[in-house]
Design a protein around this motif. Sequence first.
Motif, PDB file in Angstrom:
ATOM      1  N   GLU A   1      70.101   2.953  27.323  1.00 26.04           N
ATOM      2  CA  GLU A   1      68.658   2.923  27.076  1.00 26.04           C
ATOM      3  C   GLU A   1      68.106   1.504  27.093  1.00 26.04           C
ATOM      4  O   GLU A   1      66.992   1.261  27.582  1.00 26.04           O
ATOM      5  CB  GLU A   1      68.367   3.574  25.716  1.00 26.04           C
TER       6      GLU A   1
ATOM      7  N   GLU B   1      64.701  -0.511  31.874  1.00 26.91           N
ATOM      8  CA  GLU B   1      63.726  -1.241  32.680  1.00 26.91           C
ATOM      9  C   GLU B   1      64.427  -2.167  33.686  1.00 26.91           C
ATOM     10  O   GLU B   1      63.993  -2.289  34.846  1.00 26.91           O
ATOM     11  CB  GLU B   1      62.806  -2.051  31.770  1.00 26.91           C
TER      12      GLU B   1
ATOM     13  N   GLU C   1      57.521   3.350  33.062  1.00 29.99           N
ATOM     14  CA  GLU C   1      56.660   3.383  31.885  1.00 29.99           C
ATOM     15  C   GLU C   1      56.615   4.775  31.270  1.00 29.99           C
ATOM     16  O   GLU C   1      56.456   4.920  30.057  1.00 29.99           O
ATOM     17  CB  GLU C   1      55.247   2.920  32.250  1.00 29.99           C
TER      18      GLU C   1
ATOM     19  N   LYS D   1      59.746   4.901  29.056  1.00 31.09           N
ATOM     20  CA  LYS D   1      59.871   3.912  27.987  1.00 31.09           C
ATOM     21  C   LYS D   1      58.983   4.244  26.797  1.00 31.09           C
ATOM     22  O   LYS D   1      59.330   3.956  25.656  1.00 31.09           O
ATOM     23  CB  LYS D   1      59.476   2.533  28.515  1.00 31.09           C
ATOM     24  N   HIS D   2      57.820   4.824  27.082  1.00 28.29           N
ATOM     25  CA  HIS D   2      56.810   4.984  26.034  1.00 28.29           C
ATOM     26  C   HIS D   2      56.691   6.445  25.592  1.00 28.29           C
ATOM     27  O   HIS D   2      56.441   7.330  26.414  1.00 28.29           O
ATOM     28  CB  HIS D   2      55.455   4.475  26.524  1.00 28.29           C
ATOM     29  N   LYS D   3      56.840   6.656  24.298  1.00 29.65           N
ATOM     30  CA  LYS D   3      56.737   8.002  23.762  1.00 29.65           C
ATOM     31  C   LYS D   3      55.348   8.587  23.984  1.00 29.65           C
ATOM     32  O   LYS D   3      55.184   9.798  24.131  1.00 29.65           O
ATOM     33  CB  LYS D   3      57.098   7.980  22.277  1.00 29.65           C
TER      34      LYS D   3
ATOM     35  N   ASP E   1      56.231   2.648  19.928  1.00 32.35           N
ATOM     36  CA  ASP E   1      55.984   3.461  21.113  1.00 32.35           C
ATOM     37  C   ASP E   1      57.132   3.332  22.101  1.00 32.35           C
ATOM     38  O   ASP E   1      57.419   4.246  22.862  1.00 32.35           O
ATOM     39  CB  ASP E   1      54.668   3.015  21.765  1.00 32.35           C
ATOM     40  N   GLN E   2      57.808   2.213  22.088  1.00 35.51           N
ATOM     41  CA  GLN E   2      58.923   1.979  22.990  1.00 35.51           C
ATOM     42  C   GLN E   2      60.182   1.750  22.173  1.00 35.51           C
ATOM     43  O   GLN E   2      60.180   1.000  21.202  1.00 35.51           O
ATOM     44  CB  GLN E   2      58.658   0.757  23.875  1.00 35.51           C
TER      45      GLN E   2
ATOM     46  N   SER F   1      64.512   3.422  21.280  1.00 37.20           N
ATOM     47  CA  SER F   1      65.324   4.602  21.050  1.00 37.20           C
ATOM     48  C   SER F   1      65.850   4.595  19.625  1.00 37.20           C
ATOM     49  O   SER F   1      65.794   3.588  18.933  1.00 37.20           O
ATOM     50  CB  SER F   1      66.496   4.639  22.036  1.00 37.20           C
TER      51      SER F   1
ATOM     52  N   GLU G   1      61.406  13.889  22.438  1.00 37.36           N
ATOM     53  CA  GLU G   1      61.465  12.835  23.453  1.00 37.36           C
ATOM     54  C   GLU G   1      62.546  13.146  24.477  1.00 37.36           C
ATOM     55  O   GLU G   1      63.405  14.011  24.267  1.00 37.36           O
ATOM     56  CB  GLU G   1      61.714  11.461  22.839  1.00 37.36           C
TER      57      GLU G   1
END
Length: 389
Positions: free
Chosen positions: A84, A88, A108, A111-113, A155-156, A158, A277
């Motif tokens: 994880e 990116e 993106e 990466k972002h919930k 927001d980003q 794990s 997620e």
Amino acid sequence: MKFVFFSPQFPASSIEFCDRLHKAGATVLGIGDASYSHLAPRLKNVLGEYYRVADMEDADQVLRAMGHFIHRWGRIDRFESLNEHWLEKDAAVRTDFNIPGIRSDFIENLKHKSKMSAFFKKAGVQTIRQHKYSSRAGVEAFVAEVGYPIVIKPDQGSGASNTVKIDGKQGLDAFETAKLPGVSYVAEEFIDGIVLTYDGLVDRDGQVVFAASHRFEQSIMDVVNTNSHLNYYCLPFIDPEVEEAGRAAVKAFGIREKFFHIEFFQTRADKRIVALEINMRPPGAWMTDAINYSYDMDVYREWAQMVVHNTVGGPFTGRYYTGYASRKNHIRYVNDHRAIVAAHGEKIVHFAPIEDVFSRAMGNFAYQFRSEDFEEVRAIVRFIQDSEC
């Protein structure tokens, strides 16, 4: 196939993936920050070449490593870390060198919930109500809609790092004071439920070719925030509603040739399935090994065969409940290691210390064990984690 594995030495499970790629006929090339002399012998034996970089976060160093491999080996067919943290970076390298797989223009969404929910909605799967944390007033308006408690998380990212449960105005005040500068947060409604995962393999044609499911009755957020121990179970079956929601999510996200790990809540009150997620990687915390123990298979091999040849064996039938129970160094336990092995040795399939970087959530030491009887597995968890406090 020429496959560049990014960080083949860490975590330890990466060695298994590299080994099976080699056995499937791929040329495995590694990029990492460990010195070659420190690599495990098993890893050295399967790497066609290893390129050490001083800083894996440095894009220029990684680009030079890729340039070296292309000059020596020709076109690179795959680039992957299965991690994880490097999601990116993986996408950027694939984009720069036109390598198949997830590219930077899609990353993106993974990466972002806050962006994942759109894909779950496209799949027709219920999602957690969520609000982008841009202002205190906005969060208070969200609370007026969903009520306390709420959960606030980055927001980003794990896991449950920097994730907190807010029970009222005082907790929101404390969060406002403690929140990290420059970090984007989301607020979510609190779901009282267990976590059921949908983990598996999707081939180049977008077909789910294997899947399994894990059950978490604890909150990872609570485990991290209270520095407690963790337990979970790999199930020998998949809840039909989880299967339906998971397959729909895989299709909506357009995943190809990937290991996936999707988390759902099953509410305690009415057993609704609610999406949490999605992760484009193998499940962590020894969960790949738990799949192997529950299904009597080698999921590392099946992944490698899928990547190299687009084939998977099977069908695989679940037989065992496989449990995971960790222990923390600061907790005083009733039963020591010798007692655990004496009482349940025939059911224990693995035990080992956990890497320090994962220990806050996963424990300092853990056991895996299996049985066809779920209640026996639960009893072993209690025996391992019974503490004096």
